[in-house]
Write a protein that holds these residues in place. Sequence first.
Motif, PDB file in Angstrom:
ATOM      1  N   ALA A 170       0.838  -1.195   0.000  1.00 57.61           N
ATOM      2  CA  ALA A 170       0.000   0.000   0.000  1.00 57.61           C
ATOM      3  C   ALA A 170       0.873   1.245   0.000  1.00 57.61           C
ATOM      4  CB  ALA A 170      -0.910   0.005   1.231  1.00 57.61           C
ATOM      5  N   GLY A 192      -5.051   2.384   3.119  1.00 60.24           N
ATOM      6  CA  GLY A 192      -4.192   2.075   1.975  1.00 60.24           C
ATOM      7  C   GLY A 192      -4.230   0.605   1.605  1.00 60.24           C
ATOM      8  N   VAL A 193      -4.221  -0.262   2.608  1.00 62.73           N
ATOM      9  CA  VAL A 193      -4.303  -1.699   2.353  1.00 62.73           C
ATOM     10  C   VAL A 193      -5.661  -2.054   1.760  1.00 62.73           C
ATOM     11  CG1 VAL A 193      -4.370  -3.980   3.453  1.00 62.73           C
ATOM     12  CG2 VAL A 193      -2.584  -2.376   4.068  1.00 62.73           C
ATOM     13  N   ASP A 221      -7.401  -0.456  -0.215  1.00 61.05           N
ATOM     14  CA  ASP A 221      -7.405  -0.153  -1.655  1.00 61.05           C
ATOM     15  C   ASP A 221      -6.867  -1.322  -2.488  1.00 61.05           C
ATOM     16  OD1 ASP A 221      -8.459   2.355  -1.179  1.00 61.05           O
ATOM     17  OD2 ASP A 221      -6.523   3.388  -1.303  1.00 61.05           O
ATOM     18  N   LEU A 222      -6.100  -2.220  -1.864  1.00 62.45           N
ATOM     19  CA  LEU A 222      -5.530  -3.368  -2.578  1.00 62.45           C
ATOM     20  C   LEU A 222      -6.489  -4.560  -2.641  1.00 62.45           C
ATOM     21  CD1 LEU A 222      -1.926  -3.300  -1.038  1.00 62.45           C
ATOM     22  CD2 LEU A 222      -2.671  -2.332  -3.222  1.00 62.45           C
TER      23      LEU A 222
END
Length: 195
Positions: A74, A81-82, A84-85
Amino acid sequence: RYPVQDIHRIAAPMVPVDTADWVVFTSQIAVSCFVDWLREHRLDWRSVSGKVLAIGSATSAVLRAVGIQADGVAEQSDQEGVLDLFPQNMSGESVLFPCSERARPMLTDTVTQRGGQVVVLPVYTAVTQQRYTVPLYDGDCVVFTSAGTVAAFFEKHETVPDIVAWVWGERTKQALRGYFSGPIRLVEDMLNKQG
């Protein structure tokens, strides 16, 4: 370097590690403590299934140091942020989340909303150091690595001189905003400029 928190490993119970579709690390400490947890339960990385996700290059580097290449890193240094993966539809998928005992519920809640399941594995806790005493002066550079370190720092310092504040991630920046009105710099911005 003057850490304001002590890290204590937690004797976490055995959980299945061979059925997870994803394994998420949101800190370097979580990686180190999870490796210790694996050894404690007589397991190694070969018993861990799933794609490995990490927050930022530093956590990814710690994974590489123990022989694991992250499948995704991320860019944003927080749970968001994670997320989003991950795919939007996680129906039937499971996530193993080795983390701090005080980890925010954002990742767990969002994965559950997307139809997935999360096994939260608290492998460490952070405790404010009682012996921490460091004089601060105008112009001192202070780096905050998490919302927890922000809270611990200001628990120890009722008044703060005109420091130069650096933070890892937007979440830490938001936490610092609650205590500090001066300029706040993102470590990630500096690293990106250096290329």
